[in-house]
Design a protein around this motif. Structure first.
Motif: not given
Length: 374
Positions: A72-89, A105-116
């Motif tokens: 979180y930044t002081e001017n109200g912005h947010v930066f996010q990262v998410n990674v989900q490795p998957l190990m199968g049986s 924060q609690d506003g617009w959001n721009l996401r890039m990468g791999r997701f649903e």
């Protein structure tokens, strides 16, 4: 920020040698947070398929790890990262999500990468949900009915995604996109009996508008490819036909109370020489789930082929599940019982070359699932 994530990484390395705990928060302060979590899911499955001489009994499963961070930044912005490795049986290692996002924060959001992106055809507590024979719900398969569910442009593609989203009180807006090759949608590199001739990178757009009013919610969406001739086959007249010219539409609605969760879905795909429509309803009441999906496919021989198939192929699927929650008095540990039954009704012209490929199989299965979130 750099120091925060250095400390987080060190803590992750240390904690990897420790027993898993539910909701491990590595860093959580006014500047942001970093946590690790995930879930364990193992299934014991039994299936009886008309298309196969022997019944199937197997065990499947995987372990998912999630690394999630926010700054979180002081001017109200947010930066996010998410990674989900998957190990199968089965020994394979894959990746569910891997994305980076920023916004207000609690506003617009721009996401890039791999997701649903937004789920436009939720099927509720789908502990076990399959479709008869070679019926497809993720790829267009030659000689098989298609259970279209508004997810051709939803995500987790291999070539990249970009999504903008924003909420205005009860109104939610989303514009998702997928970039890259489009021929991966067509299994076997064929369409209506014709091999794919040319391909190039495509751009799929999938806007969503949702509205929530108390216990009731509704969302509408469409998805389409904007690049002409992204995937082509040789048509009846010898000219190339753009089979990537596909337009999908969908609506989903839900009603939720303390005990009930009711969902209704509609999806329609207008494609070259075929139309695919799916409707579904499902209900969840105190751990018990019940659902039904009807898919209607209409085929015609006009542009691509003269002898593929003409007429209708319908798929009807029923599924049910029950959750035993907090087993052994442990939070987030559940055992699920699931079952499904599905049929295909082939009404295509029997004289057509591939009409008999739409086998009228009756398939059914049961499953016991063990799931733990940590």
């Amino acid at each position: 920020m750099k120091n925060t994530f250095k400390l987080s990484l060190a803590a992750v390395l240390v904690s990897s040698a420790m027993a898993a705990n539910a909701g491990i928060s590595i860093v959580d302060n006014e500047q942001g947070n970093f946590s690790i979590g995930g879930d364990v899911e193992f299934d014991f499955n039994f299936q009886d398929r008309d298309s196969q001489t022997a019944n199937e009994f197997d065990q499947t499963g995987r372990i998912l790890l999630e690394f999630s961070g926010e700054r979180y930044t002081e001017n109200g912005h947010v930066f996010q990262v998410n990674v989900q490795p998957l190990m199968g049986s089965d020994g394979n290692v894959n990746l569910d999500d891997a994305w980076f996002a920023f916004g207000a924060q609690d506003g617009w959001n721009l996401r890039m990468g791999r997701f649903e992106a937004f789920d436009m055809f939720p099927v509720g507590q789908d502990t076990f949900l399959e479709y008869s024979g070679d019926t497809a719900n993720d790829l267009v398969v030659e000689g098989s009915a298609y259970v279209y569910q508004m997810k051709e442009g939803r995500g987790r593609g291999s070539s990249g995604q970009l999504m903008y989203s924003q909420s205005f009180n009860n109104l939610y807006l989303e514009l998702a996109s997928m970039i890259g090759e489009r021929d991966v949608l067509f299994a076997g590199d064929t369409y209506h009996g014709k091999p794919i001739e040319t391909t190039k990178d495509a751009l799929l757009l999938r806007p969503v508008v949702g509205y929530q009013a108390g216990n009731f919610g509704i969302a509408a969406s469409m998805e389409a490819n904007l690049v002409k001739d992204a995937v082509t086959v040789r048509g009846n007249n010898g000219e190339l036909v753009d089979i990537s010219d596909r337009m999908g539409y969908g609506v989903t609605a839900n009603y939720t109370t303390a005990d009930w969760n009711l969902i209704a879905n509609f999806a329609y795909m207008d494609a070259v020489d075929e139309n695919n429509m799916s409707v579904g309803v499902n209900a969840l009441y105190k751990g018990f789930g019940l659902g039904y999906i009807h898919a209607a496919n209409e085929y015609e021989n006009k542009v691509v082929s003269t002898n593929y198939a003409s007429g209708d192929v319908n798929v009807n699927t029923w599924y049910a599940s029950y959750e035993f929650a907090d087993v052994l008095s442990v939070d987030d540990f559940s055992i699920y019982l699931g079952a499904y039954y599905t049929t295909v009704d082939n009404k295509t012209d029997a004289s057509q070359t591939l009409a008999t490929n739409f086998a009228e199989d009756d398939d059914k299965g049961v499953r016991v699932r063990f799931k733990y979130f940590f």
